[in-house]
Design an enzyme around this catalytic site. Structure first.
Site, PDB file in Angstrom:
ATOM      1  N   ASN A  33       0.834  -1.223   0.000  1.00 48.78           N
ATOM      2  CA  ASN A  33       0.000   0.000   0.000  1.00 48.78           C
ATOM      3  C   ASN A  33       0.862   1.265   0.000  1.00 48.78           C
ATOM      4  O   ASN A  33       0.342   2.375   0.012  1.00 48.78           O
ATOM      5  CB  ASN A  33      -0.986   0.003   1.182  1.00 48.78           C
ATOM      6  N   TYR A 145       3.795  -2.831  17.609  1.00 46.55           N
ATOM      7  CA  TYR A 145       4.545  -3.673  16.677  1.00 46.55           C
ATOM      8  C   TYR A 145       4.797  -5.050  17.293  1.00 46.55           C
ATOM      9  O   TYR A 145       4.524  -6.083  16.687  1.00 46.55           O
ATOM     10  CB  TYR A 145       5.865  -2.988  16.339  1.00 46.55           C
TER      11      TYR A 145
END
Ligand code: UDP
Length: 320
Positions: A33, A145
């Protein structure tokens, strides 16, 4: 001809994987993306067996035709990025991994998850082997994360055990090389860009925290061998040569011949104090160990940054 899907294929590591699988004679489909990846990283690829799809893999994903391998590498990966994109980081590790695994199940493709040394958090054992469960703060700024990757690993193992998907998990330690972004935010690109511009080199904390840095081509070789092996538990890939962050700053200042001062800034929250991979498993299972030393790897990376920053004296082509 094997058909390979690389999510995050326009990222730093993903783009090298696209190159490698094309070189091995595969057809490669790259999905990205481009929030932290860049079309520049794949701009050199002219191969008719390569295609790029601009798409966010947290949405339902379908690819026509067969797929032999799916390598799930989409994710912000620099601490700066996951502070800027915390929700996207959590979504790509959870929803994105779910979509990629669902596609692997549908296509009966072998699935490889890009996991990370961050699953070990601020480790209480040193060096880190794959049997260590880690020391992660789930609600700290890095948690987005670390926990996304821990969830990805859990989901991958569940698809392996319950749906019998053929999976691999690589735990990637600090990696560097050409194609990292000048404003990436991680230590090596920051220090090189600062040293080349003559700006202060920013060491966070007192610089006694340690890391172990692996050159990109060594990492890609390790990932390729893991994918081709029949081993389906996590495997560390990284360079065990450990050093302090201050030592790294000094090495980069010396190699660039920079007059920059090395300054100390506050240490970010939950910054791991030590990190070094135990690579016994990778050595034993598929005979892998890194070959490129830090000095050589840094020299290649510095040349790339010079070229990118328009600094004369560099003699490489950008298609590295
Ligand atoms: N670091 C630093 N200065 C910078 C960027 C990073 O001192 O400009 C430190 C950071 O605090 C950490 C180490 O370098 O201790 C490695 O950071 P990086 O962001 O490269 O990756 P991490 O290993 O923390 O994921």
């Amino acid at each position: 001809m094997p058909r390979v899907l690389v999510t995050g294929g326009a990222g730093f590591i993903g783009s090298y994987l696209c190159d490698r699988f094309l070189k091995e004679g595969c057809e490669v489909i790259c999905i990205d993306n481009l929030i932290t990846g860049s079309a520049d990283n794949i701009g050199h690829i002219k191969d008719s067996q390569f295609s790029f799809i601009h798409y966010d893999v947290t949405n339902y994903m379908y690819v026509q035709g067969k797929l032999d391998y799916i390598l799930h590498f989409a994710s912000p990966a620099s601490p700066l990025d996951y502070l800027e994109y915390p929700i996207q980081t959590l979504k790509v590790g959870s929803l994105g991994t779910h979509k990629a695994l669902g596609l692997a199940k549908e296509k009966r493709a072998r699935f490889l998850l890009a996991s990370t040394s961050e699953v070990y958090g601020d480790p209480l054992i040193h060096p880190q082997n794959e049997d260590y469960w880690g020391n992660v703060n789930p609600i700290g700024p890095r948690g987005v994360y670390d926990e996304a990757k821990r969830f990805s690993e859990a989901l991958t193992m569940a698809y392996q055990r319950y749906h019998k998907v053929d999976t691999r998990i690589v735990r990637i330690f600090n990696t560097y090389g050409p194609r990292m972004r000048i404003k990436d935010g991680r230590a090596i690109p920051n220090f090189i860009a600062q040293a080349l511009k003559g700006e202060d080199v920013t060491v966070f904390g007192d610089g006694t925290q340690t890391r172990s840095f692996c050159y990109i081509t060594d990492l890609v070789e390790g990932i390729y061998r893991l994918l081709r092996s029949d081993y389906n538990l996590p495997v560390n890939i990284g360079n065990p040569q450990e050093m302090t962050v201050m030592g790294l700053a000094q090495e980069i200042a010396a190699l660039t011949g920079s007059k920059s001062a090395i300054v100390q800034l506050p240490l970010p929250e939950d910054d791991p104090k030590v990190r070094q991979p135990d690579i016994t498993r990778a050595k034993r299972i598929f005979g892998w160990e890194p070959r490129v030393g830090l000095k050589e790897g840094l020299q290649h990376t510095i040349e790339y940054f010079k070229k990118r920053m328009g600094i004369p004296g560099s003699n490489i082509s950008l298609n590295v």
